[in-house]
Design an enzyme around this catalytic site. Sequence first.
Site, PDB file in Angstrom:
ATOM      1  N   ASN A 395       0.812  -1.203   0.000  1.00 22.83           N
ATOM      2  CA  ASN A 395       0.000   0.000   0.000  1.00 22.83           C
ATOM      3  C   ASN A 395       0.851   1.260   0.000  1.00 22.83           C
ATOM      4  O   ASN A 395       1.070   1.877  -1.030  1.00 22.83           O
ATOM      5  CB  ASN A 395      -0.955  -0.032   1.190  1.00 22.83           C
ATOM      6  CG  ASN A 395      -2.023   1.043   1.094  1.00 22.83           C
ATOM      7  OD1 ASN A 395      -1.849   2.066   0.441  1.00 22.83           O
ATOM      8  ND2 ASN A 395      -3.149   0.814   1.738  1.00 22.83           N
ATOM      9  N   ASP A 396       1.377   1.628   1.180  1.00 27.70           N
ATOM     10  CA  ASP A 396       2.135   2.873   1.269  1.00 27.70           C
ATOM     11  C   ASP A 396       3.340   2.904   0.342  1.00 27.70           C
ATOM     12  O   ASP A 396       3.724   3.966  -0.136  1.00 27.70           O
ATOM     13  CB  ASP A 396       2.606   3.104   2.713  1.00 27.70           C
ATOM     14  CG  ASP A 396       1.435   3.299   3.664  1.00 27.70           C
ATOM     15  OD1 ASP A 396       1.496   2.782   4.789  1.00 27.70           O
ATOM     16  OD2 ASP A 396       0.460   3.956   3.260  1.00 27.70           O
TER      17      ASP A 396
END
Lengths: 466, 105
Positions: A395-396
């Site tokens: 994700n990040d």
Amino acid sequence: MSANQLALAYLVASVLFILALKGLSSPVSARRGNLFGIAGMVIAVITTLLITRNWTLIILGILIGGSIGSIVARRVQMTQMPELVAAMHSLVGMAAVLIAIAVVHNPSGFGIPDPLPRGNKLELFIGTFVGAITFSGSVIAFGKLAGLGKHFRLFSSAPVVFKGQHWVNLVLAIVMIAFGVVFFFAASDGQWLPFLVMSAIAFLLGVLIIIPIGGADMPVVISMLNSYSGWAAAGIGFSLNNTMLIIAGSLVGSSGAILSYIMCKAMNRSFFNVILGGFGAAEGATAAGGQQKSVRSGSAEDAAFLMANAESVLIVPGYGLAVARAQHAVKEMAQKLIEKGVQVRYAIHPVAGRMPGHMNVLLAEAEVAYDLVFEMEDINSEFGTTDVALILGANDVVNPAAKTPGSPIFGMPILEAYKARTVIVNKRSMAAGYAGLDNELFYMEKTMMVFGDAKKVVEDIVKALS
Amino acid sequence: MTGHIDPTLINLTVFVLAVFVGYHVIWNVTPALHTPLMSVTNAISSVIIVGAILAAGAEIVDFGAIVGGIAVGLAAVNVFGGFLVTQRMLEMFKKKAPKEAKREG
């Protein structure tokens, strides 16, 4: 055996340890390197046995400890490596404390003058408090990584914070050092009490400094504890006047420190920022502002179609893949794509997963050839010419917000998956990632979300490709 | 200038040099092998077992010896576990198998 012969044997062992680490420069030399390490350990242990008289307890310890270690090494799953490593650090920390206790109890047994000289006391103090912090800190890290939060609140992967905790930690650290000073100046009949109190506080501090750190910052924490276990060993080496322990301890200490540095750079956060914790809300919290933006979502079959017709695919694995144990399914999927003439490669971000190099090991376990696996610096420029970027549980590390000044993750190096022609993202839901941020990648025109458990989704893709 | 050098100074010299060596050796480790690096450094730091052996090997089995014996056990877990799990991981790293290369060629 004379002291000189012992020192010579220890020197050979030290060199072998250095060669073991040098071997890790490539997978080809690494296996031989590990054998050098084992040889060094055998030499160190055997020569030390030759200068001790009573082998009973030693043999007992080696048999019991060795069996446990061997069984665990054989049975542990690769997805459990972070917690295994954390647990192992705790053992080194405790061993350091116990040895220090034995030295204070009977210095002459180690060739140290009794009453303990001041220099030795300082070294013992350092070895003990670092060892104690390593022990209890690693136990907490183990609990967090093994997901034992439901059994015991301190093991929760969400940060455990309380008001004023940094002040409490600071005061405790000062008190611990104060007791260390008392120990340093105490006469030999008055040295036990300050020593034991100092150790007890150190154990407590280990717990307190790790509990406020959230689950996804664990790569930094385990690397830090790895480093500490090395310094604890070096400290004991100083106390026992053993250069091999100093060398081995320093190698390990530097290794952990460098890994921590690499992890922090990859998150673009300072070490202190990570250690002082509190970052990261409980996982599953939706982003602030309650997004109503829509995302394009699709099925596994859609994803299969897109990839089968692509010329190049870059797979970005993340923690989600580890949790879902999807690595074998991913290898199968990649195999099918390769058979259709698609170029498949993997892009690894340094902090993907819960420990440095975690994704690489999971892929290796799934028998993915390591020359298809690339680190971020080497592969980032390729996203622009890649047809499909497949994001699996990351994700990040692919959030383009990192390029936007003002964003909480601004400056963090990311995998530039947003530059690929098409992006497919697999997540369980739209819940925000660790940084609690919305990921702009998900809302882009070129992005298709495929929701579901990574393993199930990838298996469905494999079926659709058949 | 008189007197012998305090052993602590020699230890300090060794320590400083070891840190330099460690720095250079570790930066040369390929990132793909960072996990085996952590497990093997764990095993290497368990050479602290040597100190535990000295404690546990005392002629009279007293408090210090028992404490040492426990430390031997703990360190032994890491020695065996660390090197064996590293071995296991390293054996997983393979380059593209020859028959796969042929299929694509």
